[in-house]
Design a protein around this motif. Sequence first.
Motif, mmCIF file in Angstrom:
data_model
loop_
_atom_site.group_PDB
_atom_site.id
_atom_site.type_symbol
_atom_site.label_atom_id
_atom_site.label_comp_id
_atom_site.label_asym_id
_atom_site.label_seq_id
_atom_site.Cartn_x
_atom_site.Cartn_y
_atom_site.Cartn_z
ATOM 1 N N ALA C 261 38.363 53.558 29.171
ATOM 2 C CA ALA C 261 37.115 52.991 29.684
ATOM 3 C C ALA C 261 36.726 51.739 28.904
ATOM 4 N N ILE C 262 36.957 51.763 27.589
ATOM 5 C CA ILE C 262 36.638 50.597 26.769
ATOM 6 C C ILE C 262 37.492 49.408 27.193
ATOM 7 N N MET C 263 38.782 49.672 27.418
ATOM 8 C CA MET C 263 39.667 48.597 27.849
ATOM 9 C C MET C 263 39.183 48.014 29.174
ATOM 10 N N VAL C 264 38.799 48.888 30.095
ATOM 11 C CA VAL C 264 38.333 48.419 31.401
ATOM 12 C C VAL C 264 37.103 47.521 31.234
ATOM 13 N N ALA C 265 36.250 47.883 30.266
ATOM 14 C CA ALA C 265 35.043 47.087 30.068
ATOM 15 C C ALA C 265 35.342 45.696 29.517
ATOM 16 N N ILE C 266 36.450 45.546 28.807
ATOM 17 C CA ILE C 266 36.782 44.226 28.240
ATOM 18 C C ILE C 266 37.534 43.367 29.247
#
Lengths: 526, 310, 291
Positions: C261-266
């Motif tokens: 999810a963090i990767m998707v946010a970046i």
Amino acid sequence: MRRSLAKKILTTGLILLTVLFPVALAGCGKGGNNTNSVSTSDNSNAGKTENNTDSGNKEAGATEAASTEEVTKPDKITIMVDGTLLDKASGQDAFVARFKEITGVELVIIQPDHNTYSDQVALAFTSDSVPDALILSNQLYTAYATQGALWDMSEAWNNSAAKASGQMKEANIEALKIDGSLYGFAPASGNGCITYVRQDWLDNLGLSVPTTYDQYIEMLRAFTEDDPDGNGKKDTYGVTAAGIIGPEIPYTNYLPEFWQSAYPDFYQKADGTWVDGFRETANTDALGRLKDAYSKGYIDMEVATNTTSACRDKFYAGNTGVFTYWAGKWNMTLEQNVQSTYPDAKLTALPPIAELGNYIERQPPVWAITSASKNPEGVFKYLIESMVDGGDGQMLWTYGVEGVHYEKDASGTYKQLPDPEVPDNTFLSAHIDPVLTTRQWEDPLYSIRDERVKTSAELFQANSKIAPLIVPTETMSAYMATLLDARSIIVSKVVTGDMSVEDGIAQYEKEQGALSDSIVAELNSK
Amino acid sequence: MKLTTKQLKGNSRFKKIWKYRWFYVMIIPVIILSLMFFYYPMLGIRFAFFEYTPFKGPNFKGFANFEELFSNHQFWIAFKNTIIISTTKLVLTTFVSVVVSLLLNEVANLAAKKFFQTLIYLPHFLSWVVVASIFSIILSPQHGFMNEVLIQIGIIDKPIYFMAESGWWRKVYYVVNIWKETGWGTIIFLATLTGIDPQLYEAAAIDGANRWAKMRFITLPSLSQTIIIVLILNLAKIMNLFESVFVLYSPKVYDVADVLQTYIYRQTLTTPLPNFGYTTAVGLFSSVIGCFMVLLCNHTSKRVRGRGIL
Amino acid sequence: MNQNNSYYKKRNIKNILNINLLIYIIFILITLVTVVPLLKIFVDSIDATANYGINLWPNKPVISGYKIIVSTVALYKPFLVSVYVTLVGTLLGLAVSTIAGYVLMQYEMPGRTFLSYLLLFTMIFHGGMVPTYLAMRDYHLINSLWAIILPASLNVYNTVLMRNFFEGIPNSLFDAASIDGCSPVRIFLSVILPLSKAALASIGLMFAVSYWNEYTNFTIYISDANLRNFQVMLRNLIIEDTSLAAASSAGVYQNTVKSAAIMVAIIPFMILYPFLQKYFVKGINMGAVKE
């Protein structure tokens, strides 16, 4: 230079004047000027008075209902609820439609973000946009009830079909009474934490399930020093927890085996007197046990900074073999996740060790009806009672909507469907956790319930007592945060070795002793 | 005679205003925005002198909220920590950002420059919650990367619990801040650097200036106005330190880590009946300190450089 | 830039090489320090048993973390809300800060000082949560995305920086435009904005990032589940006990899903950034002066 400074002061003054001018207007213009600010302050005042009249009327309303026994059905009920109710993505619309089908009432749901729910509740009351009913944590419940914001539902409860059915766990509801009156209703019990142990580690080491503190410590020692996972490396430790002392009541649920009978907050003894448990010898002893175990490495070295999700991941990764966490469905989740790395792993839910006696059940969040509600009797009957009607309503609040969240095949066997929000998961409950309901009913899905969920929930129910409902005094609520701060600082410093137990207790006496005395005196004079 | 001068003056003032008429028209929407969303709610500052809970008030209480605040022991600890942590952090991150921008400006290879630039911006896009969880893993005393390395090369023989020791916490906090915000801080400085007239460098080169001299006499002076603006504007936010501390601290280090906003957060979170008057009082106190600092620094900047930031 | 004469070059060539080498070494170190923590998130996001500890290669590589995120319908709408707020907010924010920056540049303008203090005070003094909430209610902006977009578009910090950039534009260009008889609005549109691409790109990116990461205001003003943004969901995923990931099926650790999810946010910024970057690196005045 000097001139520019003077100019600046002048400008500042000018701006302040612009700001203060309307303030002054608002201060004296209650009569109704036509500036913007005045009209709003009038609005909010009007709202407040209306509110007061409502609460003034409430007694009249209650008696009326009792005498006629006629309850008008509301057209719609507005509720405010946190993330414990299924959300839009999980099929909330179907839920609302089904609710209308069963009760004929339109349900309007305000569901703020879960993390800031209590802020939103406070804002709703401050801005006079109060719903008919809302779910409140135990702490908000006692505070709001004493502020007169909630409707007294004692009468409605006494006359309710739910109570008449004889199937309610009445003790759970009675425990919510404040000075004899009921302002909130719990369709489910509060649940609590139970200690899970890696059974396969016990087996590897030839240990049996501990029943006393000595055996418990011996188990932690063995888990730390005797290579329980047999990988030849000394890479495990006994127990992990997300903090040594919990941030809220009941405080001792993270490491209950160490705290035992100690209770580090104000409580009422069996003889009726109030004491500050943090100043009792039971607490000093508990700190000693924690400090000793920490220094030997049995407790996770990072216990002071852990988050719960970090603890879960450490437990899943096989770093530690003991973890105290929610009873019921978490038993299954924890075991499944450990097994994804260690297929032979098995968990055992530990009955409370002798010195502990009982686990503590948390006070449940409650459904309350606000004093602002126009038709509280109707809300009680059609909203709250539907959650515990032992039939269609309870089915809806527990398992959701047929065809969306569960289905029944021709032979009458039930099957839970995937969560519309996360298709990889099974949809487990719409609002009420089936193992926690306060109304016994013929749960049609009981037979398909996971064995692990059943056993740990039942073990917990049989071996727990409910945390006391504490209605705080004025001083107590004003200084709660200060005292909690002081205690958590001392506990973490003492246990992790920055400070001796004696010094810690002495510091508490010195800094908070007077405050603690005055609160105890206040509680005892109540 | 006097009258005519006055008339003339008034006349010229009006002329001036007329000359700038289009600017006044342009700024109207901005003023409306500020009145609607900032000044009108600012009327609420008066609640600092009131008792105001969801069920009570607002009732005028005079300075009672401030008296309560100032008599609290933990408040003063938090206040001291706020000032120390905030200013140190501001100075450190700005300094490192400037140094990195200057270095980046010296990188001649465009591809390399782009690569470095993209990379050092990335940490800014992570939220503080995420950053905290990464660093607690890296700095963990249980096989954390940092401790393993330090033990391997023999600097320490027992792992250090970086996140929870009063002696270490602030150092860790500054390092994490530098890691997260340095790259982002360079945006402003680099944008300013691209604005420097290349003719200046060419002229300096003809005069035989070396790299160092160019940086010293052209680049740095061009940057100074931006550096001062960044520093002063950040001073206004100095008391607002919250999230970065909140995700990294724990009760064990409250003595060195607790700041005003985290203190208030705990005070309001644990009371079911928040007194908005009290929190407004804290807000007003912080604003006044911030305002004082900004005006003071702006004034100093005017004195020293003949020019403030406004 | 290196049009140095040959004498100068010869004398310093060794020196320059050393400095370049040093700079590159420094940057490689910076890169390593920056990358290791980021790599940790990436590796965790594709590791089924991502756990507590540093591993720079997945134990058991999977993409199920991403699959859970992508198959989570509940995240689609928030993602779109985030994109919408970021786009509209950034454009509005740029409009406000360029206009205000341009006006603040007029040092001779009567009332300019008053105006600048009026703006500065919005940065320092705040009415607090409750009065602001009540104001939003009066404007009927509760549960409207404008409650998020409008207040944040007036950012004094960005405005002052913008003015600072504008001041870097050579005076000769303004004078030329005034002589041509251009109105201030014309000058703004046809001289200032085209010359401020680096400034617009950097301030725009700053607006975009703050709108993208907007969290607190969403939790205050938005209670309609249809209008939540991605950060609110992400936060729930990371902090909450009973999040999607916690309940997710066996075999994938919570940490894996979190990291995905963090990767998707970046990702949006990793896509957006290269488009903006050309404006950062190129000089702005070079072209203008030569015209």
